[in-house]
Structures are given as structure tokens and as C-alpha cells.
Design an enzyme around this catalytic site. Structure first.
Site, PDB file in Angstrom:
ATOM      1  N   ASP A 183       0.836  -1.196   0.000  1.00  0.00           N
ATOM      2  CA  ASP A 183       0.000   0.000   0.000  1.00  0.00           C
ATOM      3  C   ASP A 183       0.874   1.250   0.000  1.00  0.00           C
ATOM      4  O   ASP A 183       1.993   1.244   0.526  1.00  0.00           O
ATOM      5  CB  ASP A 183      -0.908   0.015   1.228  1.00  0.00           C
ATOM      6  CG  ASP A 183      -1.936  -1.111   1.198  1.00  0.00           C
ATOM      7  OD1 ASP A 183      -2.278  -1.561   0.093  1.00  0.00           O
ATOM      8  OD2 ASP A 183      -2.375  -1.536   2.286  1.00  0.00           O
TER       9      ASP A 183
ATOM     10  N   TYR B 174       6.115  -8.993   8.513  1.00  0.00           N
ATOM     11  CA  TYR B 174       5.719  -7.589   8.649  1.00  0.00           C
ATOM     12  C   TYR B 174       5.884  -7.117  10.095  1.00  0.00           C
ATOM     13  O   TYR B 174       5.741  -7.903  11.033  1.00  0.00           O
ATOM     14  CB  TYR B 174       4.239  -7.395   8.277  1.00  0.00           C
ATOM     15  CG  TYR B 174       3.887  -7.699   6.852  1.00  0.00           C
ATOM     16  CD1 TYR B 174       3.914  -6.707   5.877  1.00  0.00           C
ATOM     17  CD2 TYR B 174       3.489  -8.984   6.467  1.00  0.00           C
ATOM     18  CE1 TYR B 174       3.562  -6.986   4.561  1.00  0.00           C
ATOM     19  CE2 TYR B 174       3.142  -9.266   5.157  1.00  0.00           C
ATOM     20  CZ  TYR B 174       3.180  -8.260   4.212  1.00  0.00           C
ATOM     21  OH  TYR B 174       2.832  -8.537   2.914  1.00  0.00           O
TER      22      TYR B 174
ATOM     23  N   ASP C 154      -7.330   1.111   7.382  1.00  0.00           N
ATOM     24  CA  ASP C 154      -6.131   1.851   7.773  1.00  0.00           C
ATOM     25  C   ASP C 154      -6.463   3.336   7.843  1.00  0.00           C
ATOM     26  O   ASP C 154      -7.624   3.735   7.652  1.00  0.00           O
ATOM     27  CB  ASP C 154      -4.961   1.567   6.819  1.00  0.00           C
ATOM     28  CG  ASP C 154      -5.242   1.999   5.377  1.00  0.00           C
ATOM     29  OD1 ASP C 154      -6.189   2.790   5.154  1.00  0.00           O
ATOM     30  OD2 ASP C 154      -4.515   1.552   4.473  1.00  0.00           O
TER      31      ASP C 154
ATOM     32  N   ARG D 163      -3.881  -5.570   7.087  1.00  0.00           N
ATOM     33  CA  ARG D 163      -4.990  -4.675   7.451  1.00  0.00           C
ATOM     34  C   ARG D 163      -6.193  -5.465   7.947  1.00  0.00           C
ATOM     35  O   ARG D 163      -6.844  -5.104   8.930  1.00  0.00           O
ATOM     36  CB  ARG D 163      -5.406  -3.821   6.257  1.00  0.00           C
ATOM     37  CG  ARG D 163      -4.498  -2.655   5.961  1.00  0.00           C
ATOM     38  CD  ARG D 163      -5.006  -1.865   4.774  1.00  0.00           C
ATOM     39  NE  ARG D 163      -4.850  -2.578   3.515  1.00  0.00           N
ATOM     40  CZ  ARG D 163      -5.757  -2.616   2.544  1.00  0.00           C
ATOM     41  NH1 ARG D 163      -6.924  -2.002   2.699  1.00  0.00           N
ATOM     42  NH2 ARG D 163      -5.520  -3.253   1.427  1.00  0.00           N
TER      43      ARG D 163
END
Length: 291
Positions: free
Chosen positions: A38, A66, A80, A172
Site C-alpha cells: 500500500d 511484517y 487503515d 490490514r
């Protein structure tokens, strides 16, 4: 120039912009990334250049790692901070132990519904394009695997953690699902991809530091990038057959004992990397010819 660049994407730009930048400084048209990050996320984004675009699918199957931070008590339409706030909740009754218990529920084989704001397609249209039109469609849950969640730090309403997961995982959505499980919602605030298979953040090159003068120093060869697959060597006779698309069922194709449904890196007598082949149903055939 055929290989992979372990690019570190900065915040604030799209993955497509990274690809465009590599095209610009190399003058090469065949360039592609190996899994969208993203715009507001940062981190590892391997970029394939030239013939290496043929192996994008292999790199995309890698496990990912991550570092993520999310905020409890708020839900947005994008999951988000880029989205619009839909709901806010009181989180004063939530304890650290409740958060830990919830997080642990999501380790292992789970089903996950992708967010509407994603690059997945429905009838050829990106979901985020539909979402921008105010259209929400039902998304089937997908099987993913969360191998581990570690380095958890809780400072209510914020939580940070490290996630090691399979391909196709939306971090997310993981944050959103934890919030739903707690009954107070959650929204991702920061995301950094620290590893994509063998590509990790400490060995990468920041996009802002990459130039036409130094890019050759950061090109990783295709066979090195694919060294998770075992290597086999074939003589010139068999290499010619394989390069002509022939399916070979001769057990003498190589000295190594081949295993069913396994991909192999294939080299000829001169140790030239031919490509990736698959042994299936007792026969061997090239899957991606790269020489």
C-alpha cells in the site's frame, strides 16, 4: 540486465511508482513488482527486471514478514488511516490479557476475508475501484496461514507486533479481525514489510538511493533469487530436449533422485542456468525457460 532488485519502498508512493522509477533509470520496459505494498506502507518490494519478470509468480509465493502497528477503538472503510472513520468505540474495559488472548486466536491456519480496498479483481474490476464508487460486494474468505505473531507490545489503544505469514495475507484485515474479535474495532496505523522470502530489509536498497549509475551493483541473479528450489544438472542432450519443450521421462536425466511435484533449478553441462522445471507423474518438463 536480467535479475531482481531487493528494493525498499518508502512511504507515500505506490508500488507502481517504484516500477516506473526502475523503468526510467534502466531504460528497460519489462519490469514488475512481486506483490503490492500500500502507498502508506514501506519495506521490502522485490522488483524483477528483464527476463526475471517470468519468475514473479514464484517470488510471490514466498512467506512474508511484517511489523505492524494498529489502534483499537476505531474502524475505517479501508482498515487503515487512509480511509474514512466508520465507527469509534470505548476501549476502557479492554485489558492487555484480553488483547493477547485475541491475537493468539489468529495464529495458525485461518480464513480471512480480503478488504474491499484491495487490488483483487471481481469480473475484471479492481475491488478498490468498486469501493470508491460506494459499492461493496461479498468477498469469499480465503485460506491463509499465520506462522507466528511475536514482539507484541501493548500500549492501549495501540498495539505493535511482528507477523510471519503466508502469501495472500492482508495485515490490514488481520488488525480489523482482531478488533472485531475484541468487539471494539481496530485500524492499522503503520506497516513495514521486513521480509519477502529470502529478500529482507537489512540487505535491501532504498529506492531514493538507487540510480542509473549504481543499479548494477544491486541486481540479484535469477538463480540466486530462486535458490529455495533444489538444483539439478543435465547433459547437453537432455538440456536441448528440455529447452525445446520436450517432456522427458528418462530417469537418467540427472544423477539426483527427483521428487514428485517438486520444482528444480536446471543447469546444463556448462553450469548455465536454464530455468525452472517440474517433475510430475514420472516426467520432467521445463516450467519457465530463462536462458
Amino acid at each position: 540486465m536480467n535479475g531482481i532488485i531487493n528494493l525498499i519502498k518508502p512511504k507515500g508512493i505506490s508500488s507502481f511508482k517504484c516500477v516506473s522509477y526502475i523503468k526510467k533509470i534502466t531504460g528497460i520496459k519489462k519490469v514488475g513488482h512481486t506483490g503490492t505494498l500500500d502507498p502508506e506502507a514501506e519495506g521490502v518490494l522485490p522488483i524483477c527486471v528483464g527476463k526475471a519478470t517470468k519468475i514473479i509468480d514464484f517470488i510471490m509465493t514466498n512467506n512474508k514478514e511484517y511489523e505492524v502497528r494498529f489502534k483499537l477503538g476505531v474502524v475505517t472503510d479501508t482498515y487503515d488511516l487512509e480511509g474514512s472513520v466508520l465507527k469509534e468505540y470505548d476501549y476502557s474495559n479492554i485489558t492487555e490479557q484480553m488483547i493477547m488472548n485475541s491475537i493468539n486466536k489468529f495464529v495458525g491456519d485461518i480464513k480471512q476475508v480480503p478488504p474491499m480496498y484491495s487490488a483483487l479483481k471481481k469480473n475484471g474490476v479492481r475491488l478498490y475501484e468498486l469501493a470508491r464508487q460506494g459499492i461493496e460486494i461479498e468477498r469469499p474468505a480465503r485460506d491463509i496461514k499465520i506462522y507466528s505473531i511475536s514482539d507484541i507490545n501493548i500500549d492501549i489503544p495501540y498495539v505493535t507486533m511482528k507477523v510471519n505469514c503466508s502469501k495472500g495475507t492482508y495485515i490490514r484485515s488481520l488488525c480489523y479481525d482482531i478488533g472485531e474479535d475484541l468487539g471494539i474495532g481496530a485500524t492499522m496505523t503503520d506497516l513495514k514489510r521486513t521480509a519477502n522470502g529470502k529478500f529482507n530489509i537489512k540487505d535491501g536498497i532504498c529506492m531514493n538511493d538507487l540510480t542509473s549509475e549504481n543499479i548494477n551493483d544491486y541486481i540479484i541473479s535469477m538463480d540466486e533469487a530462486l535458490n529455495v528450489f533444489p538444483a539439478i544438472y543435465v547433459d547437453n542432450y537432455f538440456s536441448k530436449l528440455l529447452m525445446n519443450g520436450v517432456k522427458v521421462n528418462n530417469p537418467k536425466i540427472t544423477k539426483e533422485k527427483l521428487k514428485e511435484d517438486v520444482f528444480y533449478r536446471v543447469y546444463n553441462e556448462s553450469s548455465d542456468f536454464i530455468g525452472i522445471g517440474l517433475y510430475k507423474n514420472g516426467a520432467f518438463k521445463m516450467d519457465k525457460l530463462l536462458l
